[in-house]
Write an enzyme that holds these catalytic residues in place. Structure first.
Site, PDB file in Angstrom:
ATOM      1  N   HIS A  97       7.060   5.764   1.661  1.00  0.00           N
ATOM      2  CA  HIS A  97       7.977   4.746   1.211  1.00  0.00           C
ATOM      3  C   HIS A  97       8.906   5.111  -0.135  1.00  0.00           C
ATOM      4  O   HIS A  97       9.998   4.495  -0.088  1.00  0.00           O
ATOM      5  CB  HIS A  97       6.881   3.455   0.587  1.00  0.00           C
ATOM      6  CG  HIS A  97       6.040   2.601   1.417  1.00  0.00           C
ATOM      7  ND1 HIS A  97       4.672   2.971   1.519  1.00  0.00           N
ATOM      8  CD2 HIS A  97       6.338   2.008   2.480  1.00  0.00           C
ATOM      9  CE1 HIS A  97       4.170   2.218   2.595  1.00  0.00           C
ATOM     10  NE2 HIS A  97       5.094   1.662   3.346  1.00  0.00           N
ATOM     11  N   ARG A 138      -2.303   3.013   6.593  1.00  0.00           N
ATOM     12  CA  ARG A 138      -3.367   3.337   7.214  1.00  0.00           C
ATOM     13  C   ARG A 138      -4.363   4.396   7.027  1.00  0.00           C
ATOM     14  O   ARG A 138      -5.377   4.432   7.250  1.00  0.00           O
ATOM     15  CB  ARG A 138      -3.249   3.103   8.792  1.00  0.00           C
ATOM     16  CG  ARG A 138      -2.544   1.827   9.281  1.00  0.00           C
ATOM     17  CD  ARG A 138      -2.188   1.842  10.785  1.00  0.00           C
ATOM     18  NE  ARG A 138      -1.264   0.898  11.032  1.00  0.00           N
ATOM     19  CZ  ARG A 138      -1.571  -0.531  11.551  1.00  0.00           C
ATOM     20  NH1 ARG A 138      -2.951  -0.552  11.620  1.00  0.00           N
ATOM     21  NH2 ARG A 138      -0.790  -1.492  11.832  1.00  0.00           N
ATOM     22  N   ALA A 140       0.920  -1.171  -0.054  1.00  0.00           N
ATOM     23  CA  ALA A 140      -0.087  -0.051  -0.202  1.00  0.00           C
ATOM     24  C   ALA A 140       0.769   1.291   0.077  1.00  0.00           C
ATOM     25  O   ALA A 140       1.017   2.029   0.908  1.00  0.00           O
ATOM     26  CB  ALA A 140      -0.860  -0.109   1.047  1.00  0.00           C
ATOM     27  N   GLY A 169      12.117   3.821   7.843  1.00  0.00           N
ATOM     28  CA  GLY A 169      11.770   5.307   8.240  1.00  0.00           C
ATOM     29  C   GLY A 169      11.729   5.613   9.678  1.00  0.00           C
ATOM     30  O   GLY A 169      11.099   4.657  10.381  1.00  0.00           O
TER      31      GLY A 169
HETATM   32  P1  AMP Z   1       5.434  -0.192   6.349  1.00  0.00           P
HETATM   33  O1  AMP Z   1       5.063  -0.629   4.884  1.00  0.00           O
HETATM   34  O2  AMP Z   1       4.538   0.432   6.994  1.00  0.00           O
HETATM   35  O3  AMP Z   1       5.953  -1.506   7.181  1.00  0.00           O
HETATM   36  O4  AMP Z   1       6.631   0.825   6.214  1.00  0.00           O
HETATM   37  C1  AMP Z   1       7.820   0.405   5.566  1.00  0.00           C
HETATM   38  C2  AMP Z   1       8.883   1.319   5.639  1.00  0.00           C
HETATM   39  O5  AMP Z   1       8.387   2.476   5.335  1.00  0.00           O
HETATM   40  C3  AMP Z   1       9.315   1.551   7.229  1.00  0.00           C
HETATM   41  O6  AMP Z   1      10.616   1.639   7.310  1.00  0.00           O
HETATM   42  C4  AMP Z   1       8.587   2.717   7.621  1.00  0.00           C
HETATM   43  O7  AMP Z   1       8.914   3.568   8.614  1.00  0.00           O
HETATM   44  C5  AMP Z   1       8.721   3.388   6.443  1.00  0.00           C
HETATM   45  N1  AMP Z   1       7.637   4.745   6.120  1.00  0.00           N
HETATM   46  C6  AMP Z   1       6.170   4.123   6.348  1.00  0.00           C
HETATM   47  N2  AMP Z   1       5.538   5.534   6.274  1.00  0.00           N
HETATM   48  C7  AMP Z   1       6.698   6.577   6.264  1.00  0.00           C
HETATM   49  C8  AMP Z   1       6.701   8.176   6.001  1.00  0.00           C
HETATM   50  N3  AMP Z   1       5.751   8.708   5.944  1.00  0.00           N
HETATM   51  N4  AMP Z   1       7.785   8.758   5.926  1.00  0.00           N
HETATM   52  C9  AMP Z   1       8.970   7.946   5.806  1.00  0.00           C
HETATM   53  N5  AMP Z   1       8.893   6.642   5.646  1.00  0.00           N
HETATM   54  C10 AMP Z   1       7.781   5.650   6.041  1.00  0.00           C
END
Ligand code: AMP
Length: 284
Positions: A39, A190, A34, A150
Site C-alpha cells: 500500500h 491476508r 491493514a 496495485g
Molecule cells: P486492498 O487494501 O487489499 O484492497 O489493496 C488496496 C490497494 O493496494 C489495491 O490497489 C491493491 O492492488 C494494492 N496492493 C495490495 N497489495 C499490494 C502489493 N503487494 N503491491 C502493490 N500493491 C498492492
C-alpha cells in the site's frame, strides 16, 4: 495528516485545499486497511505524481461473498494511521458504512463485458460488482485526478479501467507494480493470517508463476508451460483455485504466448485465500 471520518469532513478538507490550489492534482489510493509496504508503494507513487494524496481505508462489505472472510479481515486503524503519517499522506478518509451506502446497498449494475466472469469472478460471485460499486462511490466523494491501484490485483485494475471508460469518469488510473517480501511472497493484508509454516508454503505461488514466465522466455509452448507450472505447484501443499495464462486486455486464456499476457494464480494456503500474478512483458 488530516483525518476525515465522514463525508462532510472529507468535503470540507477537500474544499479548503482546492480553494487555495485550484489546479492542484489530487491523487487517491483506495484501500481496505491493514496497510503494508505494498500500500505504501502506492502512496509513494501518488506523492510523486500529485499535489495532495488522499488514502481511504474502508473494508467494503459488498465485495465479500464470504461472511467469515469479511469478519476475519484484519483491522488495525491505529497502526494504519501511524504508517500513513510516517509516509506523509495528506488526508486519510475513514468512512462508515452509512457514508458509502447511505440508503443501504444500492441497486448497482454495470456490464463489465465479461471481464468479471473469469478467474476471481468465477470463484467470488458478485465480488467485482462490489468493487466497482465502492470505487465509483469513492471516486464521486473524493473526485481525484489520479487513482493508484496495485497490479497485485491484476483483474481489478483491468475492471476499474473498463469501469472508468464506460461510466465516463474523469480520473486517470495508474497501475503500480507488485511489492514482494524478500522471499518473493506478494505482500497482502491476508498474509497476517498465515503462520510461519504457511508463509513458507505460500512461496509456491510465486515460484509456480515464475516457472511459467521462464517457460515463455525459453520459447516453450503454453501447453508445456502449464505442465511445468503444475509440476512446480504440486511440490507444495496449497489448494489451487485457478492457474491461467491470460491476455491482458480480454483476460481470456490463451493458447500461444506473447508479451501482452499475464499468468495469474489463486490458491488456499490453509484457510487463507491468496492471489498472485506475473506479467510476461511490460504492463501497460
Ligand atoms: P486492498 O487494501 O487489499 O484492497 O489493496 C488496496 C490497494 O493496494 C489495491 O490497489 C491493491 O492492488 C494494492 N496492493 C495490495 N497489495 C499490494 C502489493 N503487494 N503491491 C502493490 N500493491 C498492492
Amino acid at each position: 495528516m488530516k483525518i476525515a471520518r465522514s463525508n462532510e469532513e472529507l468535503h470540507s478538507i477537500l474544499a479548503s485545499f482546492k480553494q487555495n490550489n485550484q489546479s492542484a492534482v489530487i491523487g487517491f489510493v483506495p484501500t481496505m486497511g491493514a496497510l503494508h509496504q505494498g500500500h505504501i508503494s502506492l502512496i509513494k507513487s501518488a506523492k510523486e505524481q500529485s499535489d495532495m494524496v488522499v488514502c481511504s481505508v474502508f473494508v467494503n462489505p459488498t465485495q465479500f461473498n464470504d461472511a467469515s472472510d469479511l469478519e476475519k479481515y484484519p483491522r488495525q486503524e491505529k497502526k494504519d494511521i501511524d504508517l500513513l503519517e510516517k509516509n506523509e499522506c495528506d488526508v486519510l478518509f475513514l468512512p462508515q458504512v452509512q457514508d458509502i451506502y447511505p440508503n443501504g446497498v444500492p441497486d448497482y449494475q454495470i456490464n463489465l463485458d465479461g471481464l468479471d466472469q473469469v478467474m476471481e469472478g468465477k470463484f467470488r460471485t458478485g465480488h467485482f460488482e462490489g468493487v466497482c460499486m465502492v470505487v465509483e462511490r469513492l471516486f464521486r466523494l473524493v473526485n481525484p485526478n489520479k487513482a493508484f491501484f496495485g497490479i497485485k490485483d491484476f483483474q481489478q485494475v483491468s475492471i476499474i479501467n473498463y469501469m472508468v471508460k464506460v461510466r465516463k469518469l474523469d480520473v486517470q488510473i495508474i497501475a503500480c507494480p507488485i511489492k514482494r517480501d524478500e522471499n518473493g511472497l506478494a505482500l497482502s493484508s491476508r498474509n497476517q493470517r498465515l503462520n510461519e509454516d504457511e508463509k513458507k508454503a505460500a512461496l509456491i505461488l510465486f515460484s509456480t508463476i515464475s516457472v511459467g514466465k521462464q517457460a515463455f522466455i525459453d520459447g516453450k509452448s503454453v501447453k508445456e508451460a502449464y505442465q511445468l507450472m503444475s509440476d512446480e505447484f504440486n511440490k507444495g501443499s496449497l489448494k489451487l483455485e485457478y492457474l491461467e495464462i491470460v491476455d491482458n486486455s480480454t483476460l481470456q486464456e490463451v493458447d500461444t504466448f506473447n508479451e501482452n499476457q499475464s499468468i495469474c494464480i489463486a490458491a488456499y494456503c490453509g484457510e487463507v485465500r491468496l492471489i498472485d500474478n506475473i506479467q510476461l512483458g511490460k504492463y501497460s
